[in-house]
Design a protein around this motif. Structure first.
Motif, PDB file in Angstrom:
ATOM      1  N   THR A   1      39.503  84.195  64.463  1.00  0.00           N
ATOM      2  CA  THR A   1      38.092  83.607  65.806  1.00  0.00           C
ATOM      3  C   THR A   1      36.619  83.036  64.757  1.00  0.00           C
ATOM      4  O   THR A   1      37.046  83.121  63.604  1.00  0.00           O
ATOM      5  CB  THR A   1      38.096  85.085  66.540  1.00  0.00           C
ATOM      6  OG1 THR A   1      37.258  84.185  67.577  1.00  0.00           O
ATOM      7  CG2 THR A   1      37.622  85.921  65.417  1.00  0.00           C
TER       8      THR A   1
ATOM      9  N   ALA B   1      38.281  86.464  74.566  1.00  0.00           N
ATOM     10  CA  ALA B   1      39.007  85.693  74.035  1.00  0.00           C
ATOM     11  C   ALA B   1      38.981  86.085  72.475  1.00  0.00           C
ATOM     12  O   ALA B   1      40.192  86.741  71.766  1.00  0.00           O
ATOM     13  CB  ALA B   1      38.069  84.116  73.493  1.00  0.00           C
ATOM     14  N   LEU B   2      37.575  87.179  71.466  1.00  0.00           N
ATOM     15  CA  LEU B   2      37.882  87.683  71.015  1.00  0.00           C
ATOM     16  C   LEU B   2      38.433  89.402  71.077  1.00  0.00           C
ATOM     17  O   LEU B   2      39.236  89.367  69.892  1.00  0.00           O
ATOM     18  CB  LEU B   2      36.727  88.218  70.624  1.00  0.00           C
ATOM     19  CG  LEU B   2      35.919  89.265  69.623  1.00  0.00           C
ATOM     20  CD1 LEU B   2      35.500  88.037  68.117  1.00  0.00           C
ATOM     21  CD2 LEU B   2      34.756  90.302  69.653  1.00  0.00           C
TER      22      LEU B   2
ATOM     23  N   ARG C   1      42.285  88.201  70.017  1.00  0.00           N
ATOM     24  CA  ARG C   1      42.231  87.250  69.083  1.00  0.00           C
ATOM     25  C   ARG C   1      42.441  87.959  68.048  1.00  0.00           C
ATOM     26  O   ARG C   1      43.288  88.032  67.064  1.00  0.00           O
ATOM     27  CB  ARG C   1      41.312  85.578  68.491  1.00  0.00           C
ATOM     28  CG  ARG C   1      41.307  84.338  69.721  1.00  0.00           C
ATOM     29  CD  ARG C   1      40.322  83.754  69.294  1.00  0.00           C
ATOM     30  NE  ARG C   1      40.370  82.604  70.219  1.00  0.00           N
ATOM     31  CZ  ARG C   1      39.032  82.198  69.913  1.00  0.00           C
ATOM     32  NH1 ARG C   1      37.614  82.411  70.060  1.00  0.00           N
ATOM     33  NH2 ARG C   1      38.601  80.465  70.809  1.00  0.00           N
ATOM     34  N   LEU C   2      41.922  88.888  68.268  1.00  0.00           N
ATOM     35  CA  LEU C   2      42.192  90.160  66.691  1.00  0.00           C
ATOM     36  C   LEU C   2      43.040  91.320  66.926  1.00  0.00           C
ATOM     37  O   LEU C   2      43.419  91.787  67.603  1.00  0.00           O
ATOM     38  CB  LEU C   2      40.282  90.566  66.707  1.00  0.00           C
ATOM     39  CG  LEU C   2      39.191  90.037  66.730  1.00  0.00           C
ATOM     40  CD1 LEU C   2      38.066  90.572  66.416  1.00  0.00           C
ATOM     41  CD2 LEU C   2      39.451  88.680  65.073  1.00  0.00           C
TER      42      LEU C   2
ATOM     43  N   HIS D   1      33.708  94.784  69.067  1.00  0.00           N
ATOM     44  CA  HIS D   1      32.513  93.412  68.295  1.00  0.00           C
ATOM     45  C   HIS D   1      31.760  94.331  67.709  1.00  0.00           C
ATOM     46  O   HIS D   1      31.421  94.305  66.467  1.00  0.00           O
ATOM     47  CB  HIS D   1      32.042  92.260  69.573  1.00  0.00           C
ATOM     48  CG  HIS D   1      30.833  91.352  68.909  1.00  0.00           C
ATOM     49  ND1 HIS D   1      29.260  91.756  68.345  1.00  0.00           N
ATOM     50  CD2 HIS D   1      30.786  90.372  68.140  1.00  0.00           C
ATOM     51  CE1 HIS D   1      28.332  91.695  67.726  1.00  0.00           C
ATOM     52  NE2 HIS D   1      29.776  90.151  67.921  1.00  0.00           N
TER      53      HIS D   1
END
Length: 242
Positions: A73, A122-123, A126-127, A165
């Motif tokens: 990302t 999205a984060l 994706r991770l 995050h």
């Protein structure tokens, strides 16, 4: 984090890194940390995060997290890091876009808030959870808490584990010219946890930056129904820090 209202002294190490470029403090936090923008000729922009000696700002941990997340990302590329007797620093390459709390986006919450939500979703997607070596779970955070956790009570069951995050407040998402989320910054707390650990803090920060009434818009854009129990728990845990 907030925008400094008065001039901020530039540490000697940051001056050395700037090597004659213009240096301007763009963010300060309650722990004494400062983010400086280094702007050179030809449009080159870099950012230097500075933590004074003794501050609970684990920049070395952020270096590791940025290196791990980068293949999955958009995050800042690390150009260097180090420390001296006065403090520690982390130098990164500038990214396209600007903070979601830049003046233009504060004036357009109907654009910024859904973009923040879609960017966080999205984060999270994706991770890869199974490959993540970093922990941000409730037991991990309770072990490091500095505030009173005696009234927290039992943690709610994990609704969905993601790579969080770790500080999903609005300023840590960058928006592009079209208002879409393009990158995330300040990932020193990144780690696996219930996604509500991020969602509770992200929605809490909306009121600080855009005023009341935007939590429902955020959750709709993220694609999840409100969860009062998890929101309350993870906000209380956030207050206990770190």
């Amino acid at each position: 984090m907030s925008i400094p209202e008065t001039p901020v002294p530039v540490p000697a190490a940051v001056r050395l890194l700037a090597d004659g470029e213009d240096v301007h403090a763009v963010r300060v936090n309650q722990l004494g940390g400062v983010t400086f923008r280094l702007r050179g000729t030809g449009g080159r922009v870099r950012f230097c995060k500075w933590a004074p000696a003794g501050a609970a700002l684990p920049l070395a941990e952020e270096v590791q997290r940025l290196a791990w997340a980068a293949p999955f990302t958009p995050v800042p590329r690390v150009l260097g890091s180090g420390a001296d007797a006065d403090g520690s620093w982390l130098l990164t390459e500038g990214l396209p876009g600007e903070s979601a709390v830049a003046r233009r986006w504060l004036a357009a919450p109907a654009v910024a808030v859904p973009a923040l939500a879609r960017g966080l979703r999205a984060l999270h997607e994706r991770l890869p959870v199974r490959e993540c070596p970093f922990d941000w779970s409730v037991p991990h955070r309770l072990a490091r808490a500095v505030g009173d956790v005696s009234r927290l009570g039992p943690a709610p069951p994990v609704e969905r584990a993601v790579v969080c995050h770790g500080d999903a407040c609005a300023p840590n998402t960058l928006l592009g010219e079209d208002g879409a989320a393009v990158a995330h910054v300040d990932l020193g707390g990144l780690g696996v946890a219930d996604r509500w650990a991020d969602l509770a803090v992200a929605t809490m920060s909306l009121g600080w930056n855009y005023g009341p009434g935007w939590e429902g818009v955020f959750l709709d854009a993220y694609g999840v129904a409100p969860d009062a129990r998890r929101t309350a728990y993870y906000r209380a845990l956030w207050d206990a820090g770190p």
